[in-house]
Design an enzyme around this catalytic site. Structure first.
Site, PDB file in Angstrom:
ATOM      1  N   ALA A 123       0.809  -1.210   0.000  1.00 19.08           N
ATOM      2  CA  ALA A 123       0.000   0.000   0.000  1.00 19.08           C
ATOM      3  C   ALA A 123       0.844   1.262   0.000  1.00 19.08           C
ATOM      4  CB  ALA A 123      -0.940  -0.026   1.196  1.00 19.08           C
ATOM      5  N   CYS A 124       0.178   2.373   0.138  1.00 18.21           N
ATOM      6  CA  CYS A 124       0.614   3.777   0.069  1.00 18.21           C
ATOM      7  C   CYS A 124      -0.106   4.423  -1.107  1.00 18.21           C
ATOM      8  CB  CYS A 124       2.114   3.982  -0.116  1.00 18.21           C
ATOM      9  SG  CYS A 124       3.107   3.688   1.352  1.00 18.21           S
ATOM     10  N   SER A 125      -0.587   5.620  -0.872  1.00 19.07           N
ATOM     11  CA  SER A 125      -1.304   6.353  -1.918  1.00 19.07           C
ATOM     12  C   SER A 125      -0.886   7.809  -1.884  1.00 19.07           C
ATOM     13  CB  SER A 125      -2.822   6.257  -1.704  1.00 19.07           C
ATOM     14  OG  SER A 125      -3.257   4.913  -1.651  1.00 19.07           O
TER      15      SER A 125
END
Length: 348
Positions: free
Chosen positions: A26-28
């Site tokens: 993840a990570c955005s």
């Protein structure tokens, strides 16, 4: 940062990744350009606590690229910056005094260039390099043409990352390494970045969904492709903000739709497995007003640093505050405390 310290970071990540294999990653990152200013929102999603520190670096710090082959780039910081330091080693996010913003996110499919004679900069150090020497996206891209991003191998694996950058004019770019080549997306196609697959695939996949020419409804899971679709759709459909405060609120609200709850389970693609990459913290960067916001997932409070209140003059001490201090709220530049310059040479 020494090569040994970087190796420890990569070894830890590599061993964990080897165990997790293809667990949810993840990570955005989201950029909103408006008539009132430019706001970047970002989540840090990781499988282990990164013990974030918000660090204010002054101008005039001499650094090197922290590569192991002896051919590292050397530079002196031209601009002061406020960054998030992760695991005591990597600059993972930040903004400098010119409103230049940089974000480092995970991309499993990254394949870095074959090492050549260009001076190298470690992938965990490249954000600090860009923040130190760049006022604009154009300058940062020119700097990246002069150096080579190097991933230090440990346990037979590399630490794969990609980069997003933006500046106070609203210019933006995403830099990835695909099949051993650097790929740069600049402009409107670089407003959203999540994780694998690379951005070309994400943009093509977007065409299947409503608002982008397709018919499929917005997906609700935490898969990187699904988060990319949701962030892109909401970014496209939110009303034009009336001021910068409203712009910040809109970006923050979108960020929350792509955050991964602590203890969440990943049900992407019909697979039911525990998600080991929850959102640890969120940042917002107001490039025009030079305000850098931070909120840890374990805290109900958001706090921020007004870069205009930081003395970035050469010779000033490096200062920091812990991102895990849950009592922090509001503007906290006065809470930053000097630290010893352990990982960088003294100002020159």
């Amino acid at each position: 940062m020494t090569a040994k310290q970087l190796s420890v970071l990569v070894l830890s990540a590599s061993l964990s990744l080897g165990l997790l294999d293809q667990a949810a990653t993840a990570c955005s990152r989201i950029l909103l350009n408006t008539d009132h200013g430019h706001v970047v929102g970002r989540t840090m999603d990781l499988y282990i606590p990164d013990h974030p520190k918000l660090v204010a670096y002054p101008r005039g710090i001499a650094r090197d690229g922290a590569v192991t082959d002896g051919n590292g780039v050397r530079w002196v910081s031209k601009y002061g910056s406020v960054v998030v330091n992760s695991l005591g080693i990597a600059t993972s996010d930040g903004m400098n005094e010119k409103g230049f913003v940089a974000n480092l996110l995970y991309l499993h499919d990254s394949q870095y260039e074959t090492r050549d004679t260009r001076p190298g900069v470690a992938n965990a150090m490249v954000l600090q390099y860009l923040l130190d020497v760049s006022a604009t996206v154009a300058e940062a891209l020119a700097e990246l043409d002069k150096v080579q991003i190097v991933s230090v191998k440990a346990a037979g694996r590399e630490w794969p990352l990609h980069i997003s950058i933006s500046d106070a004019t609203g210019d933006s770019a995403v830099i990835e390494f695909v099949n051993g080549a650097k790929v740069v997306h600049r402009g409107k196609d670089s407003s959203v970045m999540t994780n694998e697959p690379p951005l070309d695939w994400q943009l093509n996949n977007l065409k299947k969904y409503r608002y982008f020419g397709g018919t499929e409804p917005l997906p609700g899971d935490i898969d990187p492709a699904s988060r990319f679709v949701r962030a892109s759709a909401f970014l496209k459909t939110i009303p034009a903000p009336k001021d910068i405060r409203e712009a910040l609120a809109e970006v923050y609200s979108i960020v929350k739709t792509v955050s991964v709850p602590l203890g969440a389970e990943n049900t992407s693609a019909g697979v039911h497995s525990e998600d080991t990459w929850p959102t640890l913290w969120t940042t917002l960067a107001d490039a025009g007003d030079r305000l850098y916001f931070f909120q840890a997932s374990g805290s109900p409070n958001m706090f921020w640093i007004d870069l205009g209140k930081i003395n970035f003059a050469k010779g000033m001490p490096i200062k920091q505050v812990s991102g895990e201090e849950i009592s922090l709220v509001g503007e906290v530049s006065s809470k930053l405390k000097p630290i010893k310059n352990k990982h960088h040479r003294k100002p020159v």
